[in-house]
Design a protein around this motif. Structure first.
Motif, PDB file in Angstrom:
ATOM      1  N   ARG A 188       0.816  -1.217   0.000  1.00  0.00           N
ATOM      2  CA  ARG A 188       0.000   0.000   0.000  1.00  0.00           C
ATOM      3  C   ARG A 188       0.852   1.270   0.000  1.00  0.00           C
ATOM      4  O   ARG A 188       0.545   2.231  -0.676  1.00  0.00           O
ATOM      5  N   ASN A 189       1.968   1.262   0.728  1.00  0.00           N
ATOM      6  CA  ASN A 189       2.798   2.468   0.840  1.00  0.00           C
ATOM      7  C   ASN A 189       3.702   2.684  -0.375  1.00  0.00           C
ATOM      8  O   ASN A 189       4.398   3.686  -0.450  1.00  0.00           O
ATOM      9  N   ARG A 190       3.715   1.773  -1.337  1.00  0.00           N
ATOM     10  CA  ARG A 190       4.564   1.911  -2.526  1.00  0.00           C
ATOM     11  C   ARG A 190       3.768   2.116  -3.824  1.00  0.00           C
ATOM     12  O   ARG A 190       4.315   2.081  -4.906  1.00  0.00           O
ATOM     13  N   VAL A 191       2.473   2.328  -3.695  1.00  0.00           N
ATOM     14  CA  VAL A 191       1.630   2.397  -4.896  1.00  0.00           C
ATOM     15  C   VAL A 191       2.013   3.569  -5.807  1.00  0.00           C
ATOM     16  O   VAL A 191       2.043   3.420  -7.027  1.00  0.00           O
ATOM     17  N   VAL A 192       2.348   4.725  -5.242  1.00  0.00           N
ATOM     18  CA  VAL A 192       2.713   5.892  -6.060  1.00  0.00           C
ATOM     19  C   VAL A 192       4.007   5.625  -6.823  1.00  0.00           C
ATOM     20  O   VAL A 192       4.086   5.867  -8.029  1.00  0.00           O
ATOM     21  N   GLU A 193       5.025   5.118  -6.122  1.00  0.00           N
ATOM     22  CA  GLU A 193       6.312   4.817  -6.771  1.00  0.00           C
ATOM     23  C   GLU A 193       6.130   3.805  -7.897  1.00  0.00           C
ATOM     24  O   GLU A 193       6.699   3.957  -8.981  1.00  0.00           O
ATOM     25  N   GLU A 194       5.338   2.772  -7.639  1.00  0.00           N
ATOM     26  CA  GLU A 194       5.111   1.720  -8.631  1.00  0.00           C
ATOM     27  C   GLU A 194       4.399   2.277  -9.870  1.00  0.00           C
ATOM     28  O   GLU A 194       4.744   1.949 -11.002  1.00  0.00           O
ATOM     29  N   LEU A 195       3.414   3.140  -9.647  1.00  0.00           N
ATOM     30  CA  LEU A 195       2.696   3.737 -10.775  1.00  0.00           C
ATOM     31  C   LEU A 195       3.601   4.648 -11.598  1.00  0.00           C
ATOM     32  O   LEU A 195       3.561   4.627 -12.824  1.00  0.00           O
ATOM     33  N   TYR A 196       4.423   5.462 -10.912  1.00  0.00           N
ATOM     34  CA  TYR A 196       5.381   6.314 -11.630  1.00  0.00           C
ATOM     35  C   TYR A 196       6.286   5.468 -12.520  1.00  0.00           C
ATOM     36  O   TYR A 196       6.511   5.780 -13.682  1.00  0.00           O
ATOM     37  N   GLN A 197       6.809   4.396 -11.958  1.00  0.00           N
ATOM     38  CA  GLN A 197       7.717   3.526 -12.686  1.00  0.00           C
ATOM     39  C   GLN A 197       7.030   2.930 -13.917  1.00  0.00           C
ATOM     40  O   GLN A 197       7.576   2.935 -15.001  1.00  0.00           O
TER      41      GLN A 197
END
Length: 177
Positions: free
Chosen positions: A161-170
């Motif tokens: 849940r806490n990595r969703v933004v980073e994953e989407l950017y990537q």
């Protein structure tokens, strides 16, 4: 002097009209701009004669041309700029707003939908051709993850849940290259 200035202006306007007509005729949509003088038109409805001119622009034809140019470049035409659909399977409106707000703060274009029926989420996703979907259901809440669906690649990933933004950017940057 004044006569030649008027002739030059008229000639330039005529050239512009011909260019607009030629370009639109090339794509088979017809003329996209027209205009002229309408000096006696106002006098037909009142007692005073008023000099008048008018111009019209066929905005629908402009959109037709723009869509055709995108199709020619093999670009998908999308109804929205939304990059991510946040799908909350249940009734928790605050969770949807929280996740969407987090994505908005990261400058990602997102929207959210809260509904118990997955079909509603999929319909919205396909209708708008949104490339990514973040799914949160009961299982995902219990495990502290979200399910990230890449619609283009037709794959799903479990993401903390806490990595969703980073994953989407990537993943979005991977789509652009």
């Amino acid at each position: 002097m004044l006569k030649s200035l008027c002739r030059a202006t008229f000639s330039d306007q005529l050239a512009l009209h011909r260019t607009l007509y030629w370009r639109s005729a090339y794509m088979m949509v017809g003329s996209i701009a027209a205009g002229g003088r309408y000096d006696n038109l106002i006098g037909m409805f009142c007692t005073k004669q008023v000099p008048a001119i008018g111009v019209s622009l066929g905005i629908e034809r402009v959109f037709t041309i723009m869509e055709q140019l995108q199709k020619d470049q093999n670009e998908a035409i999308r109804a929205t700029e939304t990059q991510v659909l946040v799908s909350i399977l249940g009734d928790d409106l605050t969770l949807g707003a929280e996740l969407a707000s987090e994505l908005w703060d990261a400058k990602l274009k997102a929207e959210y939908i809260v509904n118990k029926r997955m079909k509603k989420h999929i319909d919205r996703l396909l209708e708008s051709k949104i490339p990514f979907m973040v799914i949160v259901g009961e299982r995902e809440l219990n495990e502290g993850i979200v399910k990230l669906k890449d619609v283009v690649a037709n794959k799903e990933y479990d993401v903390p849940r806490n990595r969703v933004v980073e994953e989407l950017y990537q993943r979005l940057n991977g789509m652009a290259s």
